[in-house]
Design a protein around this motif. Sequence first.
Motif, short mmCIF file in Angstrom:
data_model
loop_
_atom_site.label_atom_id
_atom_site.label_comp_id
_atom_site.label_asym_id
_atom_site.label_seq_id
_atom_site.Cartn_x
_atom_site.Cartn_y
_atom_site.Cartn_z
N ASP A 58 0.74 -1.38 0.07
CA ASP A 58 0.13 -0.11 -0.06
C ASP A 58 0.71 1.08 0.04
O ASP A 58 0.61 2.38 -0.82
N HIS A 59 1.82 1.14 0.86
CA HIS A 59 2.88 2.27 0.96
C HIS A 59 3.51 2.34 -0.43
O HIS A 59 3.86 3.75 -0.75
N LEU A 60 4.00 1.45 -0.79
CA LEU A 60 4.72 1.51 -2.15
C LEU A 60 3.90 2.17 -3.29
O LEU A 60 4.15 3.07 -4.23
N ALA A 61 2.76 1.88 -3.24
CA ALA A 61 1.72 2.36 -4.33
C ALA A 61 1.46 3.80 -4.06
O ALA A 61 1.50 4.46 -5.10
N GLU A 62 1.36 4.16 -2.87
CA GLU A 62 1.16 5.63 -2.39
C GLU A 62 2.37 6.34 -2.90
O GLU A 62 2.13 7.40 -3.48
N ALA A 63 3.53 5.77 -2.55
CA ALA A 63 4.66 6.43 -2.74
C ALA A 63 5.06 6.82 -4.25
O ALA A 63 5.20 7.55 -4.75
N THR A 64 4.80 5.71 -5.09
CA THR A 64 4.90 5.72 -6.43
C THR A 64 4.09 6.72 -7.16
O THR A 64 4.48 7.52 -8.01
N ALA A 65 2.79 6.84 -6.69
CA ALA A 65 1.86 7.56 -7.29
C ALA A 65 2.37 9.17 -6.85
O ALA A 65 2.43 9.98 -7.86
N LYS A 66 2.95 9.30 -5.69
CA LYS A 66 3.28 10.76 -5.38
C LYS A 66 4.43 11.09 -6.13
O LYS A 66 4.69 12.17 -6.26
N TRP A 67 5.59 10.27 -6.36
CA TRP A 67 6.85 10.49 -7.02
C TRP A 67 6.84 10.41 -8.39
O TRP A 67 7.63 10.86 -9.05
N GLU A 68 5.75 9.85 -9.11
CA GLU A 68 5.93 9.50 -10.50
C GLU A 68 6.29 10.83 -11.35
O GLU A 68 7.27 10.84 -12.16
N CYS A 69 5.49 11.79 -11.11
CA CYS A 69 5.79 13.01 -11.99
C CYS A 69 6.99 13.54 -12.00
O CYS A 69 7.64 14.05 -12.73
N ASP A 70 7.50 13.82 -10.42
CA ASP A 70 8.94 14.33 -10.30
C ASP A 70 10.02 13.59 -10.94
O ASP A 70 10.79 13.85 -11.62
N LEU A 71 10.01 11.91 -10.91
CA LEU A 71 10.95 11.11 -11.30
C LEU A 71 10.95 11.16 -12.81
O LEU A 71 11.73 11.07 -13.75
N LEU A 72 9.44 11.27 -13.43
CA LEU A 72 9.61 11.59 -14.86
C LEU A 72 10.21 12.58 -15.59
O LEU A 72 10.76 12.68 -16.57
N GLY A 73 10.22 13.67 -14.51
CA GLY A 73 11.02 14.68 -14.97
C GLY A 73 12.46 14.75 -14.53
O GLY A 73 13.09 16.00 -14.63
N ASP A 74 12.92 13.65 -14.18
CA ASP A 74 14.52 13.62 -13.91
C ASP A 74 14.76 14.40 -12.48
O ASP A 74 15.69 14.91 -12.28
N GLN A 75 13.55 14.54 -11.54
CA GLN A 75 13.89 15.27 -10.38
C GLN A 75 13.68 14.44 -9.33
O GLN A 75 12.54 13.34 -9.44
N LEU A 76 14.40 14.45 -8.19
CA LEU A 76 14.13 13.83 -6.79
C LEU A 76 12.84 14.17 -6.43
O LEU A 76 12.76 15.45 -6.17
N PRO A 77 11.99 13.38 -5.82
CA PRO A 77 10.71 13.77 -4.98
C PRO A 77 10.92 14.69 -3.84
O PRO A 77 9.91 14.61 -3.18
N TRP A 78 11.94 15.02 -3.39
CA TRP A 78 12.08 15.80 -2.27
C TRP A 78 13.52 16.47 -2.22
O TRP A 78 14.36 16.29 -3.03
N ASP A 79 13.54 17.54 -1.27
CA ASP A 79 14.83 18.35 -1.51
C ASP A 79 15.96 17.64 -0.61
O ASP A 79 15.88 17.21 0.24
#
Length: 137
Positions: A58-79
């Motif tokens: 569940d946490h993996l699904a939530e995190a992936t959904a949260k991160w995918e936009c940043d990661l597809l833009g070659d950005q780390l999803p946190w500072d």
Amino acid sequence: MQAEAVRDFLHAWWAHTLTDPDPAVPAYEVLALITEASATLTPWLNTWETLTDHAADDHLAEATAKWECDLLGDQLPWDAWENEEETRTELTAWLVRNAPARLRAHGVSGELLERIRLLGLTGRDRWEDPHWPGHRY
């Protein structure tokens, strides 16, 4: 001795977060914090890889959904304080390698699975893929 106590606390917090169906802090936020606190991503991803129960997925699904936009833009999803590119590369590679089978079995949308697949592509292969979401990152 104090560093060891902090490390033990971070490991205990991470394991508890991944196994708790409703943790006080979302797993994706805990991962960012403990990665920055320890200056490494590897042990935390290794732990997540070994925990394959429903809550961890569940946490993996939530995190992936949260991160995918940043990661597809070659950005780390946190500072990040340091090693941002290396951390992003490691996180992306881990997701591409570990998330699809787990999330497919978990019943996530085909759209999210396609985004994970796109993370495994680089450059023109990614942007020219027929499943590219069609917006800029």
